[in-house]
Scaffold this active site. Sequence first.
Site, PDB file in Angstrom:
ATOM      1  CB  CYS A  50      -1.599   6.810   1.698  1.00  0.00           C
ATOM      2  SG  CYS A  50      -0.237   6.418   2.606  1.00  0.00           S
ATOM      3  CD  GLU A  66      -1.716   2.175   1.999  1.00  0.00           C
ATOM      4  OE1 GLU A  66      -1.377   3.231   1.246  1.00  0.00           O
ATOM      5  OE2 GLU A  66      -1.921   2.131   2.969  1.00  0.00           O
TER       6      GLU A  66
HETATM    7  C1  SIN Z   1      -2.570   5.353   5.034  1.00  0.00           C
HETATM    8  O1  SIN Z   1      -2.645   6.571   5.275  1.00  0.00           O
HETATM    9  O2  SIN Z   1      -1.822   4.446   4.573  1.00  0.00           O
HETATM   10  C2  SIN Z   1      -4.022   4.739   5.951  1.00  0.00           C
HETATM   11  C3  SIN Z   1      -5.073   5.185   5.784  1.00  0.00           C
HETATM   12  C4  SIN Z   1      -6.417   4.823   6.322  1.00  0.00           C
HETATM   13  O3  SIN Z   1      -6.234   3.763   6.651  1.00  0.00           O
HETATM   14  O4  SIN Z   1      -7.295   5.424   6.306  1.00  0.00           O
END
Ligand code: SIN
Length: 501
Positions: A310, A276
């Site tokens: 992210c 991810e």
């Molecule tokens: C992330 O920022 O990688 C995860 C964000 C989320 O799980 O909402």
Amino acid sequence: MPTMPKNILKEGSNETLTLKHKALLQQQGYVDGAWTGARSGKTFDVLNKATHAKIGAVPDMGAEETRAAIAAAAAAFPAWAAQTGKARGDLLTKLFQALQEHAEDLAHIIVAENGKSLAEAKGEMAYSNSFIEWFAAEAQRSYGHTAQPTLPAVRANVITKQPLGVAGLITPWNFPAAMITRKMGAALAAGCTVVIKAPAETPFSPLAIAYLAEQVGFPKGTINVVTCAKGETEAAVGKEMCENKAVKKLSFTGSTRVGQLLMSQSASTLKKLSFELGGNAPFIVFADADVDKAVEGALACKLRGSGQTCICANRIFVHEDIYAEFSSKFAKKVDALVVGYGMQEGVTHGPLVNQMGVDKVQKHVDDCVKGGAKVLVGGKKGEGFFFEPTVLADLPASCPMDDEETFGPVAALYKFTSEEDVVKQANDVDVGLAGYFYTENVSRAWRVAEALQVGMVGINTAIISQNTVPFGGVGFSGFGREGGRDGIAEYQSDKLMVWGK
Ligand code: SIN
């Protein structure tokens, strides 16, 4: 202007983390059921991200300790895999209960080591624990299937699900607890054992989770946590996880650049990967949108974790007909935010996690302004790792957000005129994690949801993360899905049994 902290480094220099259950603050790695230091004896300090006071110190472990953790996980695997799904689920349920019981302390740890506000940290604990709850139940719901024979001599084809073995989990600092439980819950439910590389910035949440797992009775070796400082030892730990043949699965959340490195390092051992990686989420507000709803959505989505997720909106496209209304309402909301130490009453947003993050955000703002963008709110760094929540309007034809995640509290507003153009612009990046848009037109909603090249789309909503749904992206945002119905399958392989007559 948003409220910013003053003299926080001076006044907060003696800040201590006080927990109801002090043992949650573990300052050793956890390998083979033992709390252990680095073989070199080296440790590194972890600071409170708002006050810069020392929270504690953890071992700077390297390849050798990681090998030991992998060996422990490999030794624990057969017995763990042999348990019934129900037995594994029951233990995960006990862990869920323990996490719930200590959620407040765990939220305090998150505020200290990550910097987010207490309200956000409590939200993260609810999110984090929901993955353990979900996978506790999923442990019993892992189905294989049968397939009709096409060969006359075959009686039946039976496909079963088997756990892969040792899973290496490399997690980021932006959700110190939730990114662990989303991976660990699925791996343990599937019957895998795990080695977690704790992020250097936020090692205390993973260690606290491991401590609670130990308390509720997870067998030694099923969960191992290696701590390491940024730089050489961190790189060595990652490399060992990739190159060690006993690790059958690697799940990583982090930057695209590091994902590419880990993928190349994993080539020799051909392990199953799920990555991810970074995003660059478009957030589109069409002329037929409910503007107030879109403003609230943009605020929540852009500034979650002070912009350090992210899936935070990175480019906010607003139709020219509503641009003035949207930008003034949005700027007013950002203006009212209270930035500070997350434990203080009324604070809505905390600092960034480190100086590198601050410098990158400042550079994005400066480059945009040089190109002609207007600063509607904020624009400057504060003390320590604080940065003013910022709104930039009238973005120039080319700016850093076009192809790079800001990972900070900067909302970049772009003006657009047609659906076709905005979708093209939204898709004009290599990454494709999340995207959002607001419209009251149902046909447009289906059309745009299908057209956006991302793994996840929010339609008239900007908070999309839940334990029941698949989280992941396309393109340079990686592959594999976490959470949801198929999350557990990332840690399993299909075994085909062909039964003759
Ligand atoms: C992330 O920022 O990688 C995860 C964000 C989320 O799980 O909402």
